[in-house]
Scaffold this motif. Structure first.
Motif: not given
Length: 133
Positions: A30-37, A39-43, A103-107
């Motif tokens: 899981r991605l949990c921390k704000t920094d992890e999210y 960094s993915v969005f910033a990529f 690291d994946l974020i599904l939105r």
């Protein structure tokens, strides 16, 4: 430890035992921390589907990790937001071993008012197939 007089009950041969290891959605996946999210969005790399956007970033972790974002603006009812998150996590659980180490974020990207579960599953399948290796 067995107490005197108690019996050890084994499952009958051929019965299915629940898997608790490989197919679970442990905190390591899981991605949990704000920094992890962040960094993915910033990529700034993403794969777009009809209802979802899958943001990704290569990572050093030994497996893929997932975060899910469902805005109230696009899914007003909490029941619907939770259903979408459960479906995403379930899809990830079953396909994690075949995914690249990202690291994946599904939105959710489109209103999900009159969407069927089959439509959502179909969009999830297409997004994860298009994810670069």
């Amino acid at each position: 430890m067995l107490v005197a007089g108690s019996e050890l009950h084994l499952a009958p041969a051929g019965s299915v035992q629940p898997q608790t290891g490989a197919r679970s959605f442990r905190p390591a996946y899981r991605l949990c921390k704000t920094d992890e999210y962040s960094s993915v969005f910033a990529f700034r790399k993403a794969v777009r589907g009809r209802y979802f956007v899958l943001h990704y970033r290569p990572s050093e972790s030994p497996t893929a990790r997932l975060g899910v974002v469902v805005a109230k603006k696009l899914a007003r009812r909490a029941v619907l937001r939770n259903l979408i998150k459960r479906m995403a996590r379930e899809w990830f659980r079953h396909t994690r071993e075949t995914l690249p180490h990202h690291d994946l974020i599904l939105r959710l990207n489109a209103p999900a008012k009159d969407v069927t579960r089959a439509d959502l599953r179909q969009d999830l399948a297409a997004l994860f197939k298009r994810l670069p290796k």
